[in-house]
Design a protein around this motif. Structure first.
Motif, PDB file in Angstrom:
ATOM      1  N   VAL A  65     -34.645  46.682  73.535  1.00 43.06           N
ATOM      2  CA  VAL A  65     -35.505  45.501  73.505  1.00 43.06           C
ATOM      3  C   VAL A  65     -36.563  45.700  74.585  1.00 43.06           C
ATOM      4  N   LEU A  66     -37.809  45.664  74.184  1.00 48.30           N
ATOM      5  CA  LEU A  66     -38.923  45.885  75.118  1.00 48.30           C
ATOM      6  C   LEU A  66     -39.729  44.599  75.249  1.00 48.30           C
ATOM      7  N   ILE A  67     -39.617  43.948  76.416  1.00 45.48           N
ATOM      8  CA  ILE A  67     -40.362  42.718  76.679  1.00 45.48           C
ATOM      9  C   ILE A  67     -41.655  43.104  77.392  1.00 45.48           C
ATOM     10  N   VAL A  68     -42.780  42.736  76.819  1.00 45.86           N
ATOM     11  CA  VAL A  68     -44.079  43.053  77.417  1.00 45.86           C
ATOM     12  C   VAL A  68     -44.635  41.777  78.044  1.00 45.86           C
ATOM     13  N   ASP A  69     -44.588  41.719  79.368  1.00 51.82           N
ATOM     14  CA  ASP A  69     -45.100  40.554  80.093  1.00 51.82           C
ATOM     15  C   ASP A  69     -46.615  40.676  80.196  1.00 51.82           C
ATOM     16  N   ASP A  70     -47.308  39.817  79.443  1.00 48.38           N
ATOM     17  CA  ASP A  70     -48.764  39.899  79.332  1.00 48.38           C
ATOM     18  C   ASP A  70     -49.455  39.111  80.445  1.00 48.38           C
ATOM     19  N   VAL A 106     -38.718  46.049  80.612  1.00 48.45           N
ATOM     20  CA  VAL A 106     -39.821  45.113  80.823  1.00 48.45           C
ATOM     21  C   VAL A 106     -41.058  45.914  81.204  1.00 48.45           C
ATOM     22  N   LEU A 107     -42.125  45.709  80.457  1.00 48.15           N
ATOM     23  CA  LEU A 107     -43.401  46.356  80.753  1.00 48.15           C
ATOM     24  C   LEU A 107     -44.351  45.285  81.279  1.00 48.15           C
ATOM     25  N   LEU A 108     -44.811  45.453  82.515  1.00 57.25           N
ATOM     26  CA  LEU A 108     -45.707  44.482  83.149  1.00 57.25           C
ATOM     27  C   LEU A 108     -47.156  44.929  82.964  1.00 57.25           C
ATOM     28  N   LEU A 109     -47.962  44.094  82.335  1.00 60.05           N
ATOM     29  CA  LEU A 109     -49.371  44.448  82.111  1.00 60.05           C
ATOM     30  C   LEU A 109     -50.270  44.053  83.278  1.00 60.05           C
ATOM     31  N   GLY A 110     -49.767  43.263  84.196  1.00 58.49           N
ATOM     32  CA  GLY A 110     -50.561  42.923  85.382  1.00 58.49           C
ATOM     33  C   GLY A 110     -51.456  41.722  85.196  1.00 58.49           C
TER      34      GLY A 110
END
Length: 352
Positions: free
Chosen positions: A124-129, A153-157
């Motif tokens: 499960v890949l949560i992309v925090d936009d 968790v991928l943080l886009l900043g």
């Protein structure tokens, strides 16, 4: 005796009625404004194309953070071999309240199915936009519980838009099948089995096709297939319960979508879509829109890249907290115009 004849000089405005002079002035201003707006619009399309070209060739330095070990895990690439059977990509922007319940339900289902089917591996890949609340904190708690191999968790900043969050997640996933789903849990995760079955049916149909195949034992990840979850079967119920102006906007939007992407998919906006790895590789390295109408662009790209599409009815419940506003509708229409002009005039190239 004074000489008679034409005056030495005269103003053009003196030869015209004042009302006609005003009309010409206003018409000139309108022409200048229209030409200026058109120049800005085409420059915007060109810049999107240039940005996309840079993103396609840029080397990603993204990584996942492991809150357990504090290590930084390099992001995989969609060009690399698969490591999981399925990847679930969840774009999230300020979802600290709705995300926990949806994630709990999703992970419970995935764990149960994995226990029953040994070949069913998942992530499960949560992309925090660029959330400004505690979305990332909530997501990291799930990593602590389920380990970073299964939850990332991928943080886009900063906030880019749902389309960009989904694109990033797809390009850094490890699955043979890639499913995008919304953070609010509006669609039951168990419905992924319906989309999965449709993917396999289309893959089997492609295998039995007389067209030549490079590999007789093609893996499901190598077939190019896109399956769209749909709420079209709920349209009558929605029309009966919504306000008249919302129905008017919905019908108008559907008409503009039809004119932009053509027929084939009735519900382009349902946030529950599945792609094989090969299809996602082509689609999400071509996609340009970063916010609302990336779904419509996906349909457009599928048609031009000859990727088979199917639409499957899913269970859907409206969850309070929608981020769609009146200004969002205007932005959607603007993005549809970008698709039509960008691709229609060949300003945006499609790479196969």
């Amino acid at each position: 005796m004074a000489a008679t004849g034409w005056p030495l000089s005269s103003s053009a405005a003196d030869l015209l009625p004042s009302s006609l002079s005003l009309t010409l002035l206003l018409a000139s201003l309108v022409v200048v404004v229209v030409l200026g707006a058109a120049a800005v619009f085409f420059e915007h399309i060109r810049k999107i194309g240039c940005t996309h070209s840079l993103e396609r060739t840029a080397v990603s330095a993204s990584f996942f953070e492991d809150p357990n070990s504090l290590d930084k895990v390099p992001c995989p690439s969609i060009y690399e071999p698969t490591e999981k059977y399925i990847s679930l990509i969840i774009p999230a922007y300020n979802e600290e309240h709705r995300l926990p319940e949806a994630l709990t339900e999703t992970l419970n289902y995935l764990k149960q199915r994995s226990a029953a089917e040994k070949s069913f591996t998942y992530e499960v890949l949560i992309v925090d936009d660029g959330s400004t609340d505690h979305t990332s904190k909530v997501a990291f708690e799930f990593i602590r519980k389920h380990k970073i191999d299964n939850v990332r968790v991928l943080l886009l900043g900063r906030n880019h838009g749902k389309g960009e969050a989904v694109r990033k997640g797809m390009l850094h996933s490890r699955g043979e099948l890639l499913l995008m789903l919304d953070a609010d849990g509006a669609t039951k995760v168990t419905d992924l089995e319906k989309l999965e079955a449709q993917v396999r049916a289309l893959a089997k149909k492609a295998e039995s096709s007389p067209a030549p195949s490079n590999s007789p034992s093609q893996r499901i990840s190598d077939a190019e297939i896109a399956v769209f979850g749909s709420r079209a079967h709920l349209e009558k119920q929605a029309l009966a319960t919504r306000k008249w102006y919302r129905n008017f906007l919905m019908k108008g939007f559907h008409l503009v979508v039809l004119l932009t992407a053509g027929p084939g998919i009735r519900d382009t906006q349902c946030g529950f879509k599945m792609f094989t790895r090969a299809a996602a590789r082509k689609l999400f390295t071509n996609i340009r829109l970063k916010r609302w109408c990336f779904d419509v662009e996906l349909v457009y790209l599928c048609k031009h890249l000859r990727i088979p599409m199917a639409e499957v009815s899913v269970n859907w419940t409206e969850i309070p907290g929608s981020k769609v506003r009146m200004t969002s509708i205007l932005h959607m229409v603007f993005e549809l115009l970008l698709i039509k002009v960008g691709y229609g005039l060949g300003i945006w190239k499609i790479y196969s």
